[in-house]
Each structure stands twice: as C-alpha cells, then as structure tokens.
Scaffold this motif. Structure first.
Motif, PDB file in Angstrom:
ATOM      1  N   TYR A  41       0.818  -1.208   0.000  1.00 48.50           N
ATOM      2  CA  TYR A  41       0.000   0.000   0.000  1.00 48.50           C
ATOM      3  C   TYR A  41       0.856   1.264   0.000  1.00 48.50           C
ATOM      4  O   TYR A  41       0.421   2.311  -0.481  1.00 48.50           O
ATOM      5  CB  TYR A  41      -0.979  -0.003   1.177  1.00 48.50           C
ATOM      6  CG  TYR A  41      -2.206  -0.819   0.863  1.00 48.50           C
ATOM      7  CD1 TYR A  41      -3.087  -0.402  -0.130  1.00 48.50           C
ATOM      8  CD2 TYR A  41      -2.460  -2.017   1.508  1.00 48.50           C
ATOM      9  CE1 TYR A  41      -4.197  -1.159  -0.456  1.00 48.50           C
ATOM     10  CE2 TYR A  41      -3.574  -2.781   1.191  1.00 48.50           C
ATOM     11  CZ  TYR A  41      -4.438  -2.340   0.202  1.00 48.50           C
ATOM     12  OH  TYR A  41      -5.531  -3.089  -0.135  1.00 48.50           O
ATOM     13  N   GLY A  42       2.059   1.172   0.554  1.00 51.67           N
ATOM     14  CA  GLY A  42       2.918   2.351   0.582  1.00 51.67           C
ATOM     15  C   GLY A  42       3.225   2.893  -0.794  1.00 51.67           C
ATOM     16  O   GLY A  42       3.455   4.092  -0.969  1.00 51.67           O
ATOM     17  N   SER A  43       3.209   2.020  -1.806  1.00 55.56           N
ATOM     18  CA  SER A  43       3.547   2.488  -3.150  1.00 55.56           C
ATOM     19  C   SER A  43       2.315   2.941  -3.933  1.00 55.56           C
ATOM     20  O   SER A  43       2.418   3.404  -5.060  1.00 55.56           O
ATOM     21  CB  SER A  43       4.253   1.361  -3.918  1.00 55.56           C
ATOM     22  OG  SER A  43       3.375   0.257  -4.027  1.00 55.56           O
ATOM     23  N   GLU A  44       1.144   2.800  -3.336  1.00 56.43           N
ATOM     24  CA  GLU A  44      -0.084   3.222  -4.021  1.00 56.43           C
ATOM     25  C   GLU A  44      -0.184   4.743  -4.032  1.00 56.43           C
ATOM     26  O   GLU A  44       0.255   5.408  -3.082  1.00 56.43           O
ATOM     27  CB  GLU A  44      -1.308   2.661  -3.266  1.00 56.43           C
ATOM     28  CG  GLU A  44      -1.470   1.173  -3.383  1.00 56.43           C
ATOM     29  CD  GLU A  44      -2.107   0.770  -4.692  1.00 56.43           C
ATOM     30  OE1 GLU A  44      -3.285   1.071  -4.885  1.00 56.43           O
ATOM     31  OE2 GLU A  44      -1.388   0.166  -5.513  1.00 56.43           O
ATOM     32  N   PRO A  45      -0.789   5.317  -5.072  1.00 61.32           N
ATOM     33  CA  PRO A  45      -0.964   6.786  -5.061  1.00 61.32           C
ATOM     34  C   PRO A  45      -1.892   7.217  -3.926  1.00 61.32           C
ATOM     35  O   PRO A  45      -2.842   6.513  -3.589  1.00 61.32           O
ATOM     36  CB  PRO A  45      -1.580   7.084  -6.429  1.00 61.32           C
ATOM     37  CG  PRO A  45      -2.094   5.786  -6.935  1.00 61.32           C
ATOM     38  CD  PRO A  45      -1.313   4.692  -6.289  1.00 61.32           C
ATOM     39  N   LEU A  46      -1.565   8.354  -3.352  1.00 57.49           N
ATOM     40  CA  LEU A  46      -2.351   8.834  -2.216  1.00 57.49           C
ATOM     41  C   LEU A  46      -3.725   9.305  -2.663  1.00 57.49           C
ATOM     42  O   LEU A  46      -4.738   8.978  -2.044  1.00 57.49           O
ATOM     43  CB  LEU A  46      -1.599   9.981  -1.533  1.00 57.49           C
ATOM     44  CG  LEU A  46      -2.283  10.659  -0.351  1.00 57.49           C
ATOM     45  CD1 LEU A  46      -2.584   9.669   0.761  1.00 57.49           C
ATOM     46  CD2 LEU A  46      -1.398  11.774   0.202  1.00 57.49           C
ATOM     47  N   TYR A  47      -3.751  10.059  -3.742  1.00 57.79           N
ATOM     48  CA  TYR A  47      -5.017  10.658  -4.182  1.00 57.79           C
ATOM     49  C   TYR A  47      -5.756   9.698  -5.097  1.00 57.79           C
ATOM     50  O   TYR A  47      -5.166   9.087  -5.979  1.00 57.79           O
ATOM     51  CB  TYR A  47      -4.756  11.976  -4.900  1.00 57.79           C
ATOM     52  CG  TYR A  47      -4.226  13.051  -3.974  1.00 57.79           C
ATOM     53  CD1 TYR A  47      -5.103  13.847  -3.240  1.00 57.79           C
ATOM     54  CD2 TYR A  47      -2.862  13.248  -3.821  1.00 57.79           C
ATOM     55  CE1 TYR A  47      -4.628  14.827  -2.381  1.00 57.79           C
ATOM     56  CE2 TYR A  47      -2.378  14.226  -2.965  1.00 57.79           C
ATOM     57  CZ  TYR A  47      -3.259  15.010  -2.243  1.00 57.79           C
ATOM     58  OH  TYR A  47      -2.779  15.970  -1.401  1.00 57.79           O
TER      59      TYR A  47
END
Lengths: 416, 432
Positions: free
Chosen positions: B31-37
């Motif tokens: 999940y850390g590499s997923e885009p925030l927005y």
C-alpha cells in the motif's frame, strides 16, 4: 431540508441568553394529535408574540422581550396519540430514558447501566412529556413569562364556552395538553459548576456544533433531516458528599486542577498532575487566552477513570461522525428552595443536542465511558454511601427542523 | 521490533513469527507504493500512501504512549440506508448479512437450537474480530498449528478436508510451491481473499473467490471474511489518514476538513462507516502535529469494552463475569478477539431470546441476534504515538476545500443494501 430551530448556540446569529426554562406538556387522556396540534399552534402564536414584547393581557403595550428564543421538541409519547401524522423515529424509541418506579427498593438508573439514578423521592418523571418547549433569553423574566402565559392560554381555553361545547360534541377533552412541570436555570459567568470546578471547557467548538447535532439524511425519519435530538436531565448535586472528599480526591474524579482547570495527566506512578505548561505563562486559568490546546485534552495520558476522560472517550474523532459520540452541551445551573435544611437544592439542567440519541446513550451506559459511573472515579457511591449526582427528571425529545410553510416546527407530526 | 501474534492468543515458533512479521511488512510495502489521491487531477501526483508519520513498526526505543482508535462495531451504513429496524433484520440474516454488511471489523454468527416444541431459536451469538490474514499466514506455513487454533475456537478438531480441501501431505512440490498451494487451498476453504487488493494478488491466489467456499468459516465462525475487514484494508486506511492534511489559513496551515480529505481519498461509503473516520482522524491528528504512529504490539482488532449490563435474564442484569459472557482468543482484557454470548448448550431450556434488552424503553425487547450485541461492544486498534517532530512545509497535503460528497443514504453501497432488503422482503412475503 429544514434547518435547526433557534435556541441552540451553533452560530453567531443563534446566540442564546444566559437564562433558561423548559416547559413540559403532557397530553391528557383522549387527546388526539390534531387537537394537540391545534393547541400547540395557539401556544406558538403566544410565544412568537412574546418575542415581540406582546402580552395577551396588555393590549397595545410592549414589554422587553429579552431576546427570547423558543424551541419545541417532541417526546416519544406524542407519537402514540391517535391520528398522529408521523411514525416515531426508531432511535427515539430505542435510546430513551427509563422511568422511575414507584415502590422500587433501589433508586432506578435513568438508563440501564447508567450510574446516575433518579432521586429517592422521584416517582413520576415530569420529563416523560409529550412536548418540551425550551425558552432561553437575556433576562430571567423573559424565560419565566412564557410559563405564565402558557397557563393563561390553557385556562382561557378551558373556560371558553365555544370550546367546551365543541369538545362535548366530539367527546374530547377541552384542553388536550396539561402542564407537567417546568424547570429553570441560568448560566454562570465564572464558567464553573456548583462543585467549584470548571465546566464545559471541552465542549464542542462553535464551528463544530451544527455538523455534530443536525440529523443526517436517513431512512428512518427523512422528514426530520436537519433537526436534532435534545436530551434534558435535571441533575441534583449532593454538595455534602462532594465536600467530604479531599481536594486531591475531587481532582482525580474530575480530572482537572480545581483552581486553574488544567487537565490532569498521569505521572510515572499513574498519579495525576496538571498538564505541564498549563496554564501558560502570564495566565492563571485554562479559560484564558493561550491555553486553547489544553482545553481539548487530546493527551493520551489523561487519568483513565476521570470524568473528563470518560465523558469524551473518543476525543480525537471528528464530532460529526457518530463514532465520536460527541454531543453539544448547553447546560444551565440551578438553585431551588427547599422547605427543609439546607433549604436549597443545587444542580445542573443538563441539556444536550446530538444528531442521534445513540451518542448520549453510549456516553451514559457504555462500560468504558460513564457506564456504571455516577460522575467519574470508582463506580460506587461517594463516602457515606450517598450518590453525588441524582436525577429529578430526564427526557429525550426530537427537535424537528424549521420547514418552510409549516405553522410551527413539527406540525406535521401532529397530523394536520 | 518484532510483532507478536494478535492478542498473544497463540504461541508461534520463531520461524512462524518471522513469517507473520513479513506478512505485515508486505502490506505496508504494497500500500505504501499506491498513489495517495484517488481522484482525477490530484493536487499532487507524486504523493503515495507511504507516510513519514506512520511506520511499519515502532522503533525499539520508543516510550511513546499507546493510543486506542476505537468504535462501536454495529454496522452504521445499513442503518443510514434502510433504518434501524430493517438494518437489524438484514445484519442478523445469517451468512448473507455477514458477508454483505458486517463491515466494521467485527463479524458475528447466531447459533440456533431447537426448543422442546421443535421451534428453532437463537441460542448464542459468536463475535470475532480476528484478521483472516493471520490465519492465512499460519495456514501457509504450519498446517498443524492452524488446526490447533481452529480446534481451540471450534471445540472440536476439524478435518484437513475442512481446512484445506485436501490432506496437506498430498501436496507435493518444492517447499515454496507447497506453501503457495497450502495458502491457496486454505484461502479457498476458510478465508477468501477479500476485495481490497484483488488486482494485485499473487498469481496463485488469482482464482480464489473473495469469500470462502468451505463450510468451516461459513456455517461457523473462525475469523473475519468480509471483503474489507482485512489487515491490508486496515493498513491502507491507516496510511491514508497519517498525512498532515491541511487547509491554507492566514496564520499558516490548519487541519483540513474531514469531508475534503475523504473526497480525495475514498468513496463516500468510507465516511458512512464508523471505523474508517476514526482511523483518518487519528492519523491526521498525529501527522498534522508532527507525531508518528505505528501499530502497537501485538497488532490486531480488539474487543476493548463490553456492556452486558443492559441484558437482563430473569430480571437480573448480566455482568462481565457472568458465565454467559465468554471472551477468548486474547491474553487478558483489552486483547480479546472473540466473544461468545448466551447460555451454553447444557442449559437446554434457556435461549438467547429469553434475555431481555433493557435499553430504557418502555417495552424491553428480547435479544434475538448479534446486531444488538454489537451495540454494546467497543472494538479498536492500538497505536504507538511518539514525537513530535516539526512538519516541513512540503509535507503538508492540501486536499482542497471542496466538501461536496454523496450523502450516505444516496451512495452506491446503499443501493446494494436496498437490493438486499428487496430480496429479504420477497423471502418474507412471497409474491403471489
């Protein structure tokens, strides 16, 4: 969607005065909802006239209105009256207050597992009313006058021959509502309560209030969207029991320094000490400017059994979300005369607004909130076996929104 | 630091503990590499969920306090969509209710028995907050251990067929291939794979359904299976919140409005739940003030409070110590993950609906299912909080000031609930 009624201080145009009464009206046997609605409409006109300084017995004269504000709420009983126009919201039925029981051996909790019980001499709860009308104003007379004007209106109706004839023809009561009682109170300019501690320090900020208290769109009672729920508890404080405790004991129960209002945090041994830095340099009280960060008590190290911790157990959550269980408290202290020593009873008119009665129910009943606790500290009576707080009355009311073209808020409930 | 098993409920050997810690780290990495927005035209395109304010584990030397992010697990969305009474009916509707509506990191099952007249009546409620990912991890690496855990929960030893659909000894291949096959089969039978990360599942789990097909965690209750009640979903929402979400103010950044944050992060359904706003609030409060967070040891969803006193039997309130209140799967108060509530089978003539819910109303009602039990529960996650450090200007995230969002009762998920209600009412009142 309608808007919140007046008398709830959620924005600058809704400032409420420091004086308060709540009038409790009960339907008489045989009263139908439309007849109740007819009378309430008449009373509503009386109250609107009072806001303009117009009193029925003083034609052509104007009296100071004291910036009177009027709010009407409906208890669960009104939804059982014949020909009612709306179904009671299930939450109003589910999260109400218990009734005191005549002849009960032990004082009855106001809600199951609540540590607050009805006073031993309370056998009839006047707040189990069909209708509650809250009056707030800048002067005492302005909140007392509506009580007397209500009595006048009910009495005039009782003696009106036309009404008597009509009622006889319909085999209905002439006056479908009776006064079940009223309670009055006032705010304090020192922002302390009768136990001498600061009160309401950690209440919702003004800008947070509307989101926390307005009923959200929902399937149960969409017509009530934009309204709110009002809880009323008349709480008596046992000052003898309170003053039998040491200052340290009192501070641990409340969770604040008695003098400065600084929140207590746990030290290395788990004992309480005022939060470091509070009050900030140059101030002597948590209410003075510069101490704002200490008012919300977001410290994880608060005393776990204190009132300030248990009354706001989910403190970092946004108030608008139900999981926060935040409520807006608009309390008014009272001091009333008694016939026997000490010749007074001191206490608080606890008034809260919330988008669901579930919020207050959680606070008063759940184990990790105030459930089982009378106020804070251990779930036991104070030294000497008496309770610190007892209830004289307790009621939950739906406060419907102001809707355009409705004669008064909640008219549709009464089946017009 | 090394994380222990949830609730210290099981004793794991060092190898298994390493695997459990690896599972946790994998979700953080994923999940850390997923885009925030999650919106078109985001304010920043380079922001990821990984946050300097949320660590995948706390530093060993931290003395920061443990804070509790907690909520009532009674499902809120169906209440908003169809009202309190119908929500209760739907949530109590067996497996369908569990899979569709038990969305607040707690799931339950009602155990029924027949009374003397032959009528089927509710006997007990079982509630679990156990993360399926933990069970899946143990099942992949140690079939004997997972069978031991299941035996403890169920009260009998399940067969290998029930757990894996096959004897583990019959699975051959390299050790790694065998582990994958064990995981695949256990997921198929017991845990499902959820919905939160379907597009990024490893190849060997691609054909596993979202919900389990075996009987063990369908007819009974071993651990949670709702599609979003999973460790990955928990980590995702924690990471979402743990950013210094801000709005520009004349005196510098101030905390952003929650709806503005939700608008750029998730769909409106998340704001309509009880648990997710709690995580967002906890994370935002910490990050905005420069504090760091991590899951406290051991990570898990715990039953923090229960108020059985509102339940009365023969006019007496029940209390925590009553033998009809049985907590398990956790070492001590505050770490329990399982509750069995109600009379045991030995009391053949007493049923759950002999218990009265006395919530202050004039007509106390019988206790008929888990929905009423969940109302008296408080569950939560423990987080370590330490710091603070200063927040650099470039670390603030500005979601904008648009607060527009779909009201909960008009959201897509409500459409699903209404559809379920429609089916429910057709079952209740067959159309002629």
């Amino acid at each position: 969607m309608g808007s919140l009624q007046e008398g709830i201080y959620h924005n600058c145009s809704n400032c409420t005065g420091p004086h308060f009464t709540v009038l409790l009206l009960r339907a008489v046997d045989g009263a139908t909802a439309p007849r109740i609605g007819g009378l309430l409409g008449r009373l509503w006109s009386v109250y609107q006239n009072l806001k303009n300084g117009v009193v029925v017995d003083l034609p052509g004269q104007r009296v100071p209105s004291g910036e009177l504000r009027v709010l009407v709420g409906y208890g669960r009983n009104v939804f059982t009256r014949p020909c009612v126009g709306r179904r009671a919201p299930p939450e109003l039925l589910r999260y109400g207050f218990a009734s005191p029981k005549a002849g009960s051996k032990d004082p009855v909790p106001i809600m199951p597992n609540s540590g607050i019980r009805y006073d031993e001499d309370v056998f009839d709860n006047p707040a189990e009313a069909d209708i509650a009308v809250q009056f707030t104003a800048r002067t005492q007379i302005a909140v007392h006058r509506p009580i007397v004007e209500t009595w006048k209106c009910l009495r005039d109706l009782q003696q009106d021959p036309v009404e008597r004839e009509r009622a006889a023809a319909e085999q209905a009561p002439v006056v479908p509502l009776e006064m079940a009682g009223f309670f009055s109170g006032h705010q304090r300019d020192d922002r302390r309560s009768w136990i001498d501690f600061h009160d309401g320090v950690n209440n919702l900020r003004r800008e947070e209030r509307q989101a926390a208290i307005s009923i959200k769109p929902n399937a149960d009672a969409g017509w009530a969207t934009g309204g709110t729920y009002m809880a009323f508890i008349r709480i008596a404080v046992n000052l003898t029991a309170w003053r039998a405790l040491s200052r340290t004991e009192q501070e641990h129960i409340v969770g604040r320094d008695k003098l400065t209002g600084a929140p207590l945090v746990r030290d290395g041994q788990g004992k309480g000490r005022p939060a470091p830095g509070c009050p900030v340099s140059g101030t002597s009280d948590v209410l003075q400017g510069g101490n704002e960060p200490f008012r919300e008590q977001r410290f994880p190290e608060l005393l776990p059994d204190s009132h300030v911790q248990r009354a706001n157990n989910h403190r970092r959550q946004a108030p608008e979300f139900r999981a926060s269980s935040r409520i807006y408290r608009q309390g008014f202290e009272f001091l009333e005369p008694l016939d026997t020593a000490p010749f007074f009873r001191a206490g608080l008119n606890f008034v809260s607004f919330q988008d669901s009665p579930e919020r207050l129910h959680t606070i008063l009943t759940q184990d990790r909130w105030l459930g089982g606790r009378n106020f804070g500290g251990d779930p036991k009576p104070t030294r000497g076996g008496s309770w610190l707080l007892t209830a004289r009355a307790a009621g939950m009311f739906l406060v419907p929104p102001v809707v355009k073209d409705e004669r008064f808020p909640g008219h549709s409930i009464l089946g017009y | 630091m090394r994380y222990d098993p949830p609730g210290w409920a099981d004793r794991l050997d060092a190898r298994l503990l390493r695997k459990w810690n690896r599972t946790i780290r994998c979700w953080f990495r994923f999940y850390g590499s997923e885009p925030l927005y999650k919106i078109k035209d985001p304010p920043r395109s380079d922001s990821t969920l990984a946050s300097p304010f949320f660590a995948s584990e706390p530093p060993t030397d931290t003395t920061g306090p443990v804070v509790e992010a907690k909520w009532s697990p009674q499902p809120l969305l169906p209440i908003t969509c169809v009202g309190l009474e119908r929500a209760q009916e739907l949530c109590d509707r067996g497996l369908l209710g569990r899979r569709t509506l038990h969305a607040e990191y707690a799931e339950y099952r009602v155990v029924c028995r027949r009374d003397k007249t032959g009528r089927r009546r509710p006997k007990r409620v079982e509630v679990t907050t156990e993360l399926p990912d933990y069970w899946l991890c143990v099942a992949r690496h140690d079939p004997l251990k997972v069978r031991e855990m299941a035996t403890e929960v169920l009260g009998f030893e399940p067969s290998w067929m029930q757990l894996y659909g096959i004897e583990p000894d019959q699975i051959t291949g390299t050790p790694r291939a065998r582990e994958r096959e064990l995981e695949r089969r256990f997921a198929q039978q017991v845990t499902g794979v959820g919905a939160g990360s379907l597009d990024r599942l490893p190849a060997h789990l691609k054909d596993v359904p979202e919900q389990p097909t075996g009987s063990l965690n369908r007819g009974r209750l071993l651990c949670m299976t709702f599609s979003l009640n999973r460790l990955g979903d928990l980590i995702e929402i924690l990471l979402m919140g743990a950013h210094p979400w801000a709005a520009a103010g004349p005196a510098g950044p101030r905390p952003a409005d929650f709806h503005a944050v939700f608008r750029v992060l998730t769909g409106p359904e998340f704001a309509c739940r009880r648990s997710d706003p709690v995580f967002i609030a906890e994370g935002q409060d910490a990050a905005f003030n420069g504090f760091k967070l991590a899951l406290a040891n051991p990570p898990g969803i715990y039953m923090l409070g229960f108020t059985p006193q509102v339940f009365r039997f023969q006019d007496k309130p029940l209390d925590d110590d009553h033998d009809w209140v049985r907590f398990s799967r956790g070492a001590g108060k505050g770490y329990r993950q399982r509750l069995e509530f109600g009379p045991p089978d030995e009391l053949a003539d007493v049923f759950l609906d002999d218990i009265i819910v006395d919530d202050g109303t004039e007509a106390p009602r019988p206790l008929t299912g888990g929905f009423q039990v969940l109302q008296q529960l408080e569950v939560g996650v423990r987080l370590v909080r330490w710091g603070p450090t200063s927040v650099a200007p470039g670390q603030f995230e500005y979601p904008g000031d648009r607060r527009d969002w779909t009201p909960c009762n008009a959201s897509k998920r409500c459409g699903d609930v209404l559809e379920m209600l429609d089916g429910h009412e057709q079952v209740r009142v067959p159309k002629s």
